[in-house]
Design a protein around this motif. Sequence first.
Motif, mmCIF file in Angstrom:
data_model
loop_
_atom_site.group_PDB
_atom_site.id
_atom_site.type_symbol
_atom_site.label_atom_id
_atom_site.label_comp_id
_atom_site.label_asym_id
_atom_site.label_seq_id
_atom_site.Cartn_x
_atom_site.Cartn_y
_atom_site.Cartn_z
ATOM 1 N N LEU A 96 44.785 31.212 36.755
ATOM 2 C CA LEU A 96 44.667 32.144 37.869
ATOM 3 C C LEU A 96 43.479 33.055 37.587
ATOM 4 C CD1 LEU A 96 48.426 33.186 38.316
ATOM 5 C CD2 LEU A 96 47.299 31.022 38.898
ATOM 6 N N SER A 97 42.460 32.975 38.442
ATOM 7 C CA SER A 97 41.198 33.659 38.191
ATOM 8 C C SER A 97 40.688 34.287 39.477
ATOM 9 C CB SER A 97 40.170 32.636 37.664
ATOM 10 O OG SER A 97 38.860 33.151 37.658
ATOM 11 N N ASN A 98 39.806 35.280 39.349
ATOM 12 C CA ASN A 98 39.151 35.803 40.553
ATOM 13 C C ASN A 98 37.909 35.000 40.920
ATOM 14 O OD1 ASN A 98 36.917 36.883 39.028
ATOM 15 N ND2 ASN A 98 38.094 38.745 38.612
ATOM 16 N N GLY A 99 37.524 34.049 40.072
ATOM 17 C CA GLY A 99 36.431 33.132 40.397
ATOM 18 C C GLY A 99 35.045 33.614 40.042
ATOM 19 N N SER A 100 34.893 34.883 39.712
ATOM 20 C CA SER A 100 33.551 35.440 39.529
ATOM 21 C C SER A 100 32.839 34.898 38.289
ATOM 22 C CB SER A 100 33.626 36.966 39.441
ATOM 23 O OG SER A 100 34.378 37.369 38.315
ATOM 24 N N LEU A 101 33.570 34.360 37.326
ATOM 25 C CA LEU A 101 32.976 33.870 36.077
ATOM 26 C C LEU A 101 33.001 32.349 35.980
ATOM 27 C CD1 LEU A 101 34.524 36.494 33.599
ATOM 28 C CD2 LEU A 101 32.315 36.580 34.790
ATOM 29 N N ILE A 102 33.297 31.675 37.089
ATOM 30 C CA ILE A 102 33.353 30.212 37.074
ATOM 31 C C ILE A 102 31.975 29.651 37.401
ATOM 32 C CG2 ILE A 102 34.360 28.162 38.145
ATOM 33 C CD1 ILE A 102 36.938 29.732 38.498
ATOM 34 N N SER A 103 31.299 29.192 36.362
ATOM 35 C CA SER A 103 29.980 28.587 36.478
ATOM 36 C C SER A 103 30.114 27.068 36.458
ATOM 37 C CB SER A 103 29.107 29.033 35.304
ATOM 38 O OG SER A 103 29.685 28.575 34.084
ATOM 39 N N ASN A 104 28.998 26.379 36.620
ATOM 40 C CA ASN A 104 29.012 24.926 36.483
ATOM 41 C C ASN A 104 29.508 24.507 35.112
ATOM 42 O OD1 ASN A 104 28.145 23.192 38.746
ATOM 43 N ND2 ASN A 104 26.339 24.504 38.772
ATOM 44 N N ASP A 105 29.075 25.226 34.070
ATOM 45 C CA ASP A 105 29.492 24.879 32.708
ATOM 46 C C ASP A 105 31.001 25.067 32.540
ATOM 47 O OD1 ASP A 105 26.921 24.233 31.969
ATOM 48 O OD2 ASP A 105 26.500 26.171 31.032
ATOM 49 N N VAL A 106 31.546 26.147 33.099
ATOM 50 C CA VAL A 106 32.981 26.376 32.995
ATOM 51 C C VAL A 106 33.747 25.294 33.745
ATOM 52 C CG1 VAL A 106 34.854 27.920 33.712
ATOM 53 C CG2 VAL A 106 32.834 28.861 32.576
ATOM 54 N N ALA A 107 33.301 24.976 34.964
ATOM 55 C CA ALA A 107 33.977 23.942 35.749
ATOM 56 C C ALA A 107 33.921 22.593 35.039
ATOM 57 C CB ALA A 107 33.349 23.842 37.137
ATOM 58 N N ARG A 108 32.790 22.278 34.444
ATOM 59 C CA ARG A 108 32.655 21.021 33.707
ATOM 60 C C ARG A 108 33.614 21.006 32.516
ATOM 61 N NH1 ARG A 108 27.707 21.610 32.523
ATOM 62 N NH2 ARG A 108 26.940 20.847 34.533
ATOM 63 N N ALA A 109 33.757 22.154 31.849
ATOM 64 C CA ALA A 109 34.677 22.229 30.707
ATOM 65 C C ALA A 109 36.125 22.101 31.155
ATOM 66 C CB ALA A 109 34.461 23.552 29.965
ATOM 67 N N PHE A 110 36.457 22.638 32.320
ATOM 68 C CA PHE A 110 37.815 22.484 32.849
ATOM 69 C C PHE A 110 38.194 21.006 32.975
ATOM 70 C CE2 PHE A 110 37.940 26.782 35.346
ATOM 71 C CZ PHE A 110 38.306 27.443 34.187
ATOM 72 N N LYS A 111 37.244 20.185 33.355
ATOM 73 C CA LYS A 111 37.527 18.764 33.587
ATOM 74 C C LYS A 111 37.971 18.044 32.322
ATOM 75 C CE LYS A 111 37.102 16.251 36.531
ATOM 76 N NZ LYS A 111 38.152 15.721 37.454
ATOM 77 N N ASP A 112 37.678 18.619 31.159
ATOM 78 C CA ASP A 112 38.039 17.971 29.900
ATOM 79 C C ASP A 112 39.490 18.220 29.495
ATOM 80 O OD1 ASP A 112 35.465 16.976 29.582
ATOM 81 O OD2 ASP A 112 34.778 18.758 28.498
ATOM 82 N N HIS A 113 40.254 18.914 30.332
ATOM 83 C CA HIS A 113 41.616 19.299 29.968
ATOM 84 C C HIS A 113 42.611 18.605 30.886
ATOM 85 C CE1 HIS A 113 40.509 22.301 26.951
ATOM 86 N NE2 HIS A 113 39.434 22.458 27.695
ATOM 87 N N PRO A 114 43.268 17.573 30.383
ATOM 88 C CA PRO A 114 44.084 16.702 31.248
ATOM 89 C C PRO A 114 45.322 17.371 31.847
ATOM 90 C CG PRO A 114 44.345 16.105 28.935
ATOM 91 C CD PRO A 114 43.215 17.070 28.996
ATOM 92 N N LYS A 115 45.845 18.425 31.231
ATOM 93 C CA LYS A 115 47.048 19.050 31.771
ATOM 94 C C LYS A 115 46.759 20.250 32.661
ATOM 95 C CE LYS A 115 50.411 17.438 28.384
ATOM 96 N NZ LYS A 115 51.478 17.831 27.425
#
Length: 338
Positions: A96-115
């Motif tokens: 749960l985030s306000n979205g202000s710190l979600i960069s391309n790098d963060v989004a790409r890192a999220f994809k590496d987490h299967p759960k």
Amino acid sequence: MVSELSAIDEFYFQWHITEQCNKRCRHCYQNGRPLPDLPLVSLHTILDRIDEALVKWGRKGSLSLTGGEPLIRELELFALMGRLDGMQSIAYYDILSNGSLISNDVARAFKDHPKLRRVQLSLEGATPEVNDAIRGDGSYQETLSAIRTMKRHDLAVSVMTTASRLNCQDIPHIVDLLENEGVDAISVERLIPEGRGRLFGDQLLSPQQLRELYTALYEMGRRKQSIRVLTYRPLFALVAPDDPDVGALCSAGNNALTVMPDGTVYPCRRLPIPIGNVLEDGLFSIWYDSEVLWNIRNPRNLRGKCSTCDLLASCRGCRAMAYFCSGDYMAEDPQCWH
């Protein structure tokens, strides 16, 4: 796609790993004096306690990792996500985030987490004028940018909107906007006059306004194909009492706990009555010995019209709303129109 759990199998933890935040939203349930953050080693100890409880209960866990803004503690957040991915007792988790710190790098890192099931953002209006009057200048564009960034990386995204008199007329337009943006789901929570939100108490919806909003959301949920309008909250059962997919009992005392940044445990984040500390007491003592939780579990303890309602099996009102409007968490839900 991470599979959903049934209410029977699931035990939910809302875990605030920090109260630090880079926003000052008008309706926030924090009071502006953040608790100190625990070191990572203590956060792992909390996960040990959660894992121990889930295994003993034979339940599958789901978590929301939140704040404050959890990405302020980005290194700790990703360390916890890596641990959660490997825990057999955990089915999935959300951020749960306000979205202000979600960069391309963060989004790409999220994809590496299967759960990681989905990332939830917040939006209070379908235009910058409505949204930013509540969440601060520039928040509307930051949220849309975060949505688009995560959808480019094929992440599941949901949005939570807090309903008040300032934005209730705008909420159907928010649903349309989010559908066009490819958002997967939207949930609408009621404003609770807690924390900074106490100064916002005159913006609570009347029972009739809430009835009109929930009815509109229910109809939109039946009509929409590409976005889920989530309706499993107390009082939604009043809109369609014969629809088993609408409404839900409050999870407090039933299958959920909130863990605060210092390890303090609440029945619900919006019901900030301390019932123990997970680091000092463990979860078993809290879950089985808390007088507050036993009071909530027993519908005979309800007062006012909630105590005699014919919908007790599917709706017992919001205990947090009762608490902040009357001082009694077992009082009737003041926004109920039944």
